[in-house]
Motif scaffolding. Structure first.
Motif, PDB file in Angstrom:
ATOM      1  N   PHE A 153       0.856  -1.180   0.000  1.00 38.93           N
ATOM      2  CA  PHE A 153       0.000   0.000   0.000  1.00 38.93           C
ATOM      3  C   PHE A 153       0.893   1.231   0.000  1.00 38.93           C
ATOM      4  CE2 PHE A 153      -2.567  -3.412   1.806  1.00 38.93           C
ATOM      5  CZ  PHE A 153      -3.670  -3.355   0.969  1.00 38.93           C
ATOM      6  N   ALA A 154       0.847   1.986  -1.068  1.00 42.04           N
ATOM      7  CA  ALA A 154       1.745   3.126  -1.253  1.00 42.04           C
ATOM      8  C   ALA A 154       1.093   4.395  -0.727  1.00 42.04           C
ATOM      9  CB  ALA A 154       2.072   3.276  -2.733  1.00 42.04           C
ATOM     10  N   VAL A 155       1.836   5.144   0.084  1.00 43.86           N
ATOM     11  CA  VAL A 155       1.351   6.415   0.627  1.00 43.86           C
ATOM     12  C   VAL A 155       2.258   7.539   0.147  1.00 43.86           C
ATOM     13  CG1 VAL A 155       0.658   7.668   2.684  1.00 43.86           C
ATOM     14  CG2 VAL A 155       0.662   5.163   2.716  1.00 43.86           C
ATOM     15  N   VAL A 184      -2.710   2.508  -4.068  1.00 38.99           N
ATOM     16  CA  VAL A 184      -2.316   3.822  -3.569  1.00 38.99           C
ATOM     17  C   VAL A 184      -3.446   4.463  -2.778  1.00 38.99           C
ATOM     18  CG1 VAL A 184      -1.350   6.049  -4.288  1.00 38.99           C
ATOM     19  CG2 VAL A 184      -0.990   4.026  -5.702  1.00 38.99           C
ATOM     20  N   VAL A 185      -3.078   5.216  -1.733  1.00 39.95           N
ATOM     21  CA  VAL A 185      -4.069   6.011  -0.998  1.00 39.95           C
ATOM     22  C   VAL A 185      -3.736   7.490  -1.156  1.00 39.95           C
ATOM     23  CG1 VAL A 185      -4.550   4.149   0.653  1.00 39.95           C
ATOM     24  CG2 VAL A 185      -2.794   5.861   1.176  1.00 39.95           C
ATOM     25  N   ASN A 186      -4.505   8.344  -0.561  1.00 35.63           N
ATOM     26  CA  ASN A 186      -4.343   9.793  -0.730  1.00 35.63           C
ATOM     27  C   ASN A 186      -2.991  10.282  -0.181  1.00 35.63           C
ATOM     28  OD1 ASN A 186      -4.926  12.435  -1.324  1.00 35.63           O
ATOM     29  ND2 ASN A 186      -6.563  12.676   0.195  1.00 35.63           N
ATOM     30  N   ILE A 187      -2.557  11.408  -0.662  1.00 34.08           N
ATOM     31  CA  ILE A 187      -1.330  12.063  -0.215  1.00 34.08           C
ATOM     32  C   ILE A 187      -1.370  12.278   1.303  1.00 34.08           C
ATOM     33  CG2 ILE A 187      -0.019  14.216  -0.378  1.00 34.08           C
ATOM     34  CD1 ILE A 187      -1.213  14.464  -3.278  1.00 34.08           C
ATOM     35  N   PHE A 191      -2.897   7.051   7.810  1.00 34.38           N
ATOM     36  CA  PHE A 191      -3.992   6.280   8.386  1.00 34.38           C
ATOM     37  C   PHE A 191      -4.545   5.266   7.381  1.00 34.38           C
ATOM     38  CE2 PHE A 191      -8.623   5.875   8.419  1.00 34.38           C
ATOM     39  CZ  PHE A 191      -8.791   5.168   9.599  1.00 34.38           C
ATOM     40  N   GLY A 192      -4.804   5.735   6.172  1.00 37.70           N
ATOM     41  CA  GLY A 192      -5.373   4.859   5.145  1.00 37.70           C
ATOM     42  C   GLY A 192      -4.449   3.698   4.816  1.00 37.70           C
ATOM     43  N   GLY A 193      -3.145   3.995   4.691  1.00 34.79           N
ATOM     44  CA  GLY A 193      -2.197   2.925   4.413  1.00 34.79           C
ATOM     45  C   GLY A 193      -2.216   1.878   5.518  1.00 34.79           C
ATOM     46  N   GLY A 194      -2.185   2.343   6.775  1.00 33.05           N
ATOM     47  CA  GLY A 194      -2.198   1.414   7.904  1.00 33.05           C
ATOM     48  C   GLY A 194      -3.496   0.627   7.974  1.00 33.05           C
ATOM     49  N   PHE A 195      -4.601   1.297   7.720  1.00 32.68           N
ATOM     50  CA  PHE A 195      -5.896   0.626   7.799  1.00 32.68           C
ATOM     51  C   PHE A 195      -5.995  -0.514   6.783  1.00 32.68           C
ATOM     52  CE2 PHE A 195     -10.348  -0.180   7.432  1.00 32.68           C
ATOM     53  CZ  PHE A 195     -10.878   0.115   8.665  1.00 32.68           C
ATOM     54  N   ASN A 196      -5.578  -0.231   5.544  1.00 33.99           N
ATOM     55  CA  ASN A 196      -5.631  -1.261   4.512  1.00 33.99           C
ATOM     56  C   ASN A 196      -4.734  -2.450   4.856  1.00 33.99           C
ATOM     57  OD1 ASN A 196      -7.390  -0.630   2.127  1.00 33.99           O
ATOM     58  ND2 ASN A 196      -6.296   1.321   2.245  1.00 33.99           N
TER      59      ASN A 196
END
Ligand code: AMP
Ligand code: AMP
Ligand code: AMP
Ligand code: AMP
Ligand code: MG
Ligand code: MG
Ligand code: MG
Ligand code: MG
Ligand code: MG
Ligand code: MG
Ligand code: MG
Ligand code: MG
Lengths: 210, 210, 210, 210, 210, 210, 210, 210
Positions: A153-155, A184-187, A191-196
């Motif tokens: 998961f790329a941040v 990819v998650v938002n710039i 949080f999003g990277g960790g959640f996924n």
């Protein structure tokens, strides 16, 4: 394992009082709480209200209570490229731990110094999911995904200047990754990277027990 | 389970002859082959060379050989919003099947007709990973991720006109999803969506056996 | 050594007749000529006029006459990431040879397969200048520049789709390189990459003799 | 000559204390140190710690120790267009001197007053590499590169307003230069321009001695 | 009914004194006044001048005087997605009330929690016009318009970060809505959304009486 | 009045056969059908299948059957700026008529020739809703909305070249309208403009009868 | 008449001291001086140094000395759309007067209130050049140029919010003007608009005397 | 002198028959006609209808009838940077001649070969208005405006590739010109450049006679 996990509080536009209220409710329900994007000023208010709260100015997060011991030994890696990416990477790592997942941190492993990355190949290849955090040219996820088999998961981060356009350069690079297994998650969305990544670890555990 | 899976051939800029050669090698090694982004003209060349090849003009894919029977009953859902998203959705679905994962297809389930989505909640909630394909405003992944617990891989498509700017509108919407558990791949990258979903199913299986 | 080198002809918007005329003049003056961005159709016209012309459809270049033997053993490396970058990479390589510089080609060395790159470290580290050609996420120059000491001229290509936005993603990535010693030319400008590398080789030679 | 040169410290996001620590280490190793993007406030901290430090508020750089005497008489030119480009130009010039290269400064030589440029043609033509710094329309590198034979490293600056879009106008202009021998670094990246020019001077020297 | 309605004062770039003057004139003519985008500081000045003024810091609006009782029972709904959209939503709601239209507020009804929306379907379906306010991915208007028959005026907000690009993501999503009956106003333009909804209510009333 | 109105068929990416099938179903249900974005080639297929179909090459629409006589004398105006906007304007006008609304067409009334507009003020001021279609600088809706009291639905078109960027210039202008009562649909979305105007006319009628 | 006119000082990035020095030199040479983009703080410094200096906070300009009486009765019009455009419009008007041209100001004449514009047609049609200043949708120059025969220099302003993108919307609108005789300068560049209008007036005078 | 000049026909989206009809009307009224953006195919139709029509494939213009002898010896210069800018430059030049102004053409005078420009300084300095046509980096108007005193109308062209983004790079460069006296028209709008220059020449003549 996703049900039951308490909500992470997004502190950016909320006044300290509103964060405190949500925090109290979350604590009451689950015994722990985590708030992201908390300025130093707001943190001071929270620390007063919750004496055992821990604040990390670098990642701008406030944590209260014991985090759960992760079941099994599956883990996620949070890896970051430059020292300025610390805050986003730590947002990912604490999110994972808060939700109940085991984390290995590999910070300051940018592609311009490849050896640091290659030295930790074993840790990377043992991971069940990877959160790869990078600003500027955002090359880290591509290099990584070529070396491992789990989902990456790329941040992208807003670290950079000029033609980084607030993280756009890193975002586009990551979306165009020529390596398989990158999403990819938002710039700056650690949080999003960790959640996924946590969801992937959950899938594994969920499956085992069903 | 990722190792051993044969490579999916990206046919876009390759001449038919080059695709055929790679296809022959892949077939020889693993008994099956899959090529994406194959124009009708190139497909004709391939059909002649591989008499048992199957071509689907809508998704522009050429498949040869038997695809493996997926182990267990875990499955991924590939869901799409509009009828014009078929080609990208099918690229994801066939990629999953080719790599050895079970797939449920839910096509034409855009958010403007919410009931179609809600009617299939059971299928959606039973999935281990979801690939959500949508063009225009790209709202599907946000609505979905609020309803399920597994990771949602969002695939924006270039379907639309005017201010869709070739899929940019859908891409940005997906990156800004207010629902947890969404990550995004490149515009029209059905393959990427399918590949990531497959990795999640692999994690589950890999874990079970270790 | 730059003076005296004949001009490379930019064929893109020029009719075949105009290219032929300039080519004749260049040939008359220096015994060799090189034209870039020549379509197959235009090439046919040129081949008829200049019977010993060589045309490479992949790189769309037409060359006539013997290219000079490079003095000394200093060389530039032209390295490219994916097979679709061939045409731009070859534009750089032939430009270097045409101007009188020695070239080593390392094609298909993208960062998703790091070992291919690392296997050729000796060749890369022996170079006096490097032209690094890549599309999609454009990560190659960053990885490279961390491994070598000579100047790296990065050439983004329009290879990609969706959020590559015609090479913009690669261009931005290269401009934001976190590694020292990278500078960038226009998207698909293989000629520019080769020309700059040639100037560096010239500087070395020029200095030696003064 | 690149090996052995101490690292230039990027001060932008680092707290004064962190800069001071790195500075002490660099000084200890090589007897000199240079930090870029240092605000006045941080500089005050550094000046206290390193009494012989020199701070230039215009270029926001802190230098400590003697810079090496450049070998030979080869030199780079750092040329800038407008008075507001001073800070970026000086970042390039000091970087060159810090790394051990000789520099000639030609400031305030924009293309709207062509004579100033033409008056210094001899200095420009004697250079082994040129760093050309310009904001607004970024026309300087194109005009320059038509007049000289050495490589021109173009540095767009964020000087301007409105449709300069933070340096984008100058960046695009430089990437599209119709003159041969121009390559480009990130907006405001004076360090990058100076570093690349230094590499060219190194090539020359390196070659001579080998 | 549009004629006769007093003008809403746009306070953004006007000094407090200028707002006060216009306010006095509007009050004199119609007995009520409304100013938008008023900072706390400016509001203090206005409160002093108009002792019965009401200020809402969240929506940054100042209202003076009694608002008219809306004729009939037709109403507009103002619905918003997230808690940070409050300020824009309230700008729309107060504009409607100030102009003489009845309003129902449905706040915090984002698409990630669909049930909240579905629970209020009766209120939504009874509306004569809807103002739908959302930031981030801007999916609310699409979901809504599929459920109701009246015109939906979509107001994108600048709520979000990173790739929301100041509301651009939501704006594009709304312009590309796949549901019929959506039109869009400028980012954060709550006033515009409210004004348009009021015009629709006016049409209905105007018609009935003619 | 919206319920019961047959669906307008969006023909852009559908093969002629698929359009024909949907058309047959719509005709069967409601006695009339309308398809937008139909190329000449596809239209030929449809004409053969539906002998009483009418095709207008300029607007690329196919209509079959009698359109309903609009109730009452309320009407919408469809106004366009330049002769090249005809196709989008007519898409709006026919959509209105197909759905059962009365339409007045005012074509070729761009702001550079203000008198043409001012000559028709009576027709404009009598309208219950206006669809304003314009490309290039998109100034028409702003000028219009200052002259009338009903809602103006602005439709930007892709007519223009260079810095019109496919309709972006007109779109942005319309979103920034300084006049009250303007809302905007997607570039070239004549259907959307017409549909929204129809909803306003419906509101009026619906109200009268309830 | 352009030669001899003293230079207008661009104050934006210059410290007060530097502005003062240039101002003194200009005053010495020509008896008058004009500085643009001067903050209140810098203005205070200048007022102290030049006791007869006049400062207008709205337009942020400092003027010293008598401006010349314009020869003849030819004049330029500076017209602006909204009250927030005052500062840019006045920059244009004072530039014209400083350079020796006669000016008529028509402020607050936006296209949403057409009558104000039409009421001043005689003044507009008597002008030899027009500077048209507008933000938001930037429609003024198009409407104007359809009514007059002299050259119209359009100045987009950054007035607006959301999708005005800092003046981009107005800039694009003006570049796409469908009326003949419009040319455009940079966003907020009142000076540029005034300077160009002055050149046209000069041409007329220059010609008469030669 | 603008009144009375026949309209130039914009041929881009008009069918040949429509162009022919307008042409006949214009010819009837004024004895001459000019159409721009006419493809070869459409030109053939026009040549048949108007036997004395002249077509220039390079500039895609069709002219019929005698152009008027310009009064006096004032002239405009049309200058272009590269050979591919010919078509836009000639659109400007013919527009000027058609409207009755005298023109001097200076083609192929890009800034990379400064001497060609400097060689023609006398012609440039004698001009009453200049149309400067350039693609790629668009540097020509800045260099020019520093050398002359008359107004310079800059016409960016879409000539270029990659990061020229269809003329955007040249457009932005021209809008940011650091030289005084430059204003800009749309990309490829040779007609607009010529028209504006004609207006300046008209001003001079108009004045002389009044
Ligand atoms: N740093 C963050 N970035 C994005 N989302 C977050 C962040 N921190 C918490 N969240 C999510 O934000 C949501 C809460 O948003 P809100 O209702 O605005 O507080 C929850 O779904 C969280 O899980
Ligand atoms: N102004 C600058 N812009 C870009 N890079 C710089 C600058 N100053 C120093 N650097 C480089 O930044 C690197 C150090 O980055 P960091 O590890 O973040 O301190 C070194 O490679 C420096 O050579
Ligand atoms: N030209 C058009 N532009 C946008 N939407 C349209 C157009 N024509 C028809 N539609 C709508 O498209 C929808 C049908 O889309 P589809 O299911 O793809 O055929 C219906 O809601 C139509 O009302
Ligand atoms: N190449 C061109 N670019 C822009 N405008 C043009 C061009 N040629 C003619 N025109 C103008 O286009 C207008 C006619 O436009 P239309 O009514 O669409 O034919 C006239 O004002 C012409 O003066
Ligand atoms: Mg991998
Ligand atoms: Mg979910
Ligand atoms: Mg290096
Ligand atoms: Mg050169
Ligand atoms: Mg609806
Ligand atoms: Mg109105
Ligand atoms: Mg006019
Ligand atoms: Mg000049």
């Amino acid at each position: 394992c996703r049900t039951g996990a308490p909500e992470v509080i997004f502190g950016e536009r909320k006044p300290a009082e509103q964060i405190a209220e949500i925090m109290a409710a979350v604590l009451h329900a689950s015994g722990r709480a985590l708030a992201t994007r908390v300025s130093g000023e707001k943190a001071a208010v929270l620390m007063e209200r919750f004496p055992d709260a821990r604040y990390d100015a670098g990642s701008r997060m406030v944590a209260v209570g014991e985090f759960p011991e992760p079941p099994g030994d599956a883990y996620a890696v949070v890896i970051s490229a430059g020292s300025s990416d610390y805050s986003v990477a730590e947002e990912a790592a604490l999110t994972l731990e808060f939700l109940g997942s085991r984390v290995q941190r590999l910070y300051d492993c940018g592609v311009a110094g490849l050896h640091r990355l290659l030295d930790r190949l074993d840790v990377l290849r043992g991971a069940s999911a990877i959160v790869a955090v990078a600003g500027m040219e955002g090359a880290l996820p591509s290099v990584l995904a070529g070396l491992v088999k789990c989902p990456v998961f790329a941040v992208p981060t807003s670290v950079g200047y000029g033609a980084s356009f607030g993280g756009l350069a890193a975002l586009l690079a990551m979306l165009n990754s020529c390596a398989n297994g990158v999403s990819v998650v938002n710039i700056d969305n650690g949080f999003g990277g960790g959640f996924n990544a946590h969801l992937v670890l959950c899938s594994m555990r969920g499956h085992r027990h069903s």
